[in-house]
Design a protein around this motif. Sequence first.
Motif, PDB file in Angstrom:
ATOM      1  N   TYR A 108      25.567  20.768  -8.676  1.00  0.00           N
ATOM      2  CA  TYR A 108      25.604  19.987  -9.914  1.00  0.00           C
ATOM      3  C   TYR A 108      26.763  20.368 -10.828  1.00  0.00           C
ATOM      4  CZ  TYR A 108      23.160  24.106 -11.633  1.00  0.00           C
ATOM      5  OH  TYR A 108      22.813  25.388 -11.942  1.00  0.00           O
ATOM      6  N   TRP A 139      31.334  14.837 -16.634  1.00  0.00           N
ATOM      7  CA  TRP A 139      30.685  13.941 -17.590  1.00  0.00           C
ATOM      8  C   TRP A 139      30.817  14.504 -19.008  1.00  0.00           C
ATOM      9  CZ3 TRP A 139      28.492   9.214 -16.986  1.00  0.00           C
ATOM     10  CH2 TRP A 139      28.192   8.798 -15.689  1.00  0.00           C
ATOM     11  N   LEU A 145      24.243  11.564 -21.616  1.00  0.00           N
ATOM     12  CA  LEU A 145      23.084  11.157 -20.819  1.00  0.00           C
ATOM     13  C   LEU A 145      23.434  11.087 -19.329  1.00  0.00           C
ATOM     14  CD1 LEU A 145      21.658   8.367 -23.146  1.00  0.00           C
ATOM     15  CD2 LEU A 145      20.779  10.688 -22.826  1.00  0.00           C
ATOM     16  N   GLY A 146      24.611  10.576 -19.011  1.00  0.00           N
ATOM     17  CA  GLY A 146      25.052  10.504 -17.610  1.00  0.00           C
ATOM     18  C   GLY A 146      25.144  11.886 -16.985  1.00  0.00           C
ATOM     19  N   ALA A 202      23.444  14.533 -17.936  1.00  0.00           N
ATOM     20  CA  ALA A 202      22.073  15.045 -17.789  1.00  0.00           C
ATOM     21  C   ALA A 202      21.397  14.441 -16.563  1.00  0.00           C
ATOM     22  CB  ALA A 202      21.266  14.738 -19.046  1.00  0.00           C
ATOM     23  N   VAL A 203      21.568  13.149 -16.372  1.00  0.00           N
ATOM     24  CA  VAL A 203      20.987  12.488 -15.184  1.00  0.00           C
ATOM     25  C   VAL A 203      21.627  13.033 -13.912  1.00  0.00           C
ATOM     26  CG1 VAL A 203      20.828  10.265 -13.976  1.00  0.00           C
ATOM     27  CG2 VAL A 203      20.270  10.405 -16.416  1.00  0.00           C
ATOM     28  N   HIS A 204      22.931  13.253 -13.940  1.00  0.00           N
ATOM     29  CA  HIS A 204      23.638  13.809 -12.783  1.00  0.00           C
ATOM     30  C   HIS A 204      23.062  15.182 -12.419  1.00  0.00           C
ATOM     31  CE1 HIS A 204      27.616  14.283 -10.500  1.00  0.00           C
ATOM     32  NE2 HIS A 204      26.909  15.368 -10.230  1.00  0.00           N
ATOM     33  N   LEU A 255      20.076  16.390 -13.196  1.00  0.00           N
ATOM     34  CA  LEU A 255      18.702  16.215 -12.700  1.00  0.00           C
ATOM     35  C   LEU A 255      18.675  15.673 -11.282  1.00  0.00           C
ATOM     36  CD1 LEU A 255      16.870  14.821 -15.848  1.00  0.00           C
ATOM     37  CD2 LEU A 255      16.519  17.054 -14.763  1.00  0.00           C
ATOM     38  N   TRP A 256      19.552  14.739 -10.987  1.00  0.00           N
ATOM     39  CA  TRP A 256      19.598  14.116  -9.663  1.00  0.00           C
ATOM     40  C   TRP A 256      20.000  15.112  -8.577  1.00  0.00           C
ATOM     41  CZ3 TRP A 256      17.887   9.521  -8.103  1.00  0.00           C
ATOM     42  CH2 TRP A 256      18.267   9.071  -6.841  1.00  0.00           C
TER      43      TRP A 256
END
Length: 172
Positions: A85, A91, A161-162, A164-166, A168-169
């Motif tokens: 990650y 980002w 947000l992108g 954070a999603v990255h 988490l993913w």
Amino acid sequence: MLTQSAFLTTFGRIRGEQQKMGGLSEDSYKEVAKLTYDGMLEMRRLSYSTQADYGKWLISSIFLMHGSAIAGLAFRASATGMPPYLSAVLWFVFGMILALGAGFSAWWNFSAAADQYNTWAKPAMLFDQSSWPTEAAKAREIEATKWLSIGCGVLSVVALLGGAVHVLWTWK
């Protein structure tokens, strides 16, 4: 940021006062002109003050969020080796660049507003009706920088947000 409607409302008020002055005595004109002149100087001062305060707050807030995310990812990476990650850092770097863009655009917006009030506040208007402010030369610049600042700020939050999603993913 100075909105176009607030800017044009101020300009419309000035134009309305100018039109009303056709039937004013010389003393009444000077009184109205002095009040308007002082008001424009105050708006210029407020524009400069708001420009500085808003820029400081925006930059520090968004930088804190993005910087914390980068620091957190870097700390986690040094503790466990190179995690997948870590690419999410891009980002947050992009978000910091957008935050700078938002702060710069807001600064530019208030600079244009202060410039417009400075142009309008001519001491000659206190005595000469032909020196009364007649045009809003900075209206387009003020509107464009307002939307540029809003766009950069929103995109900076989207980058946060992108990222954070990255994270988490890829954390799964």
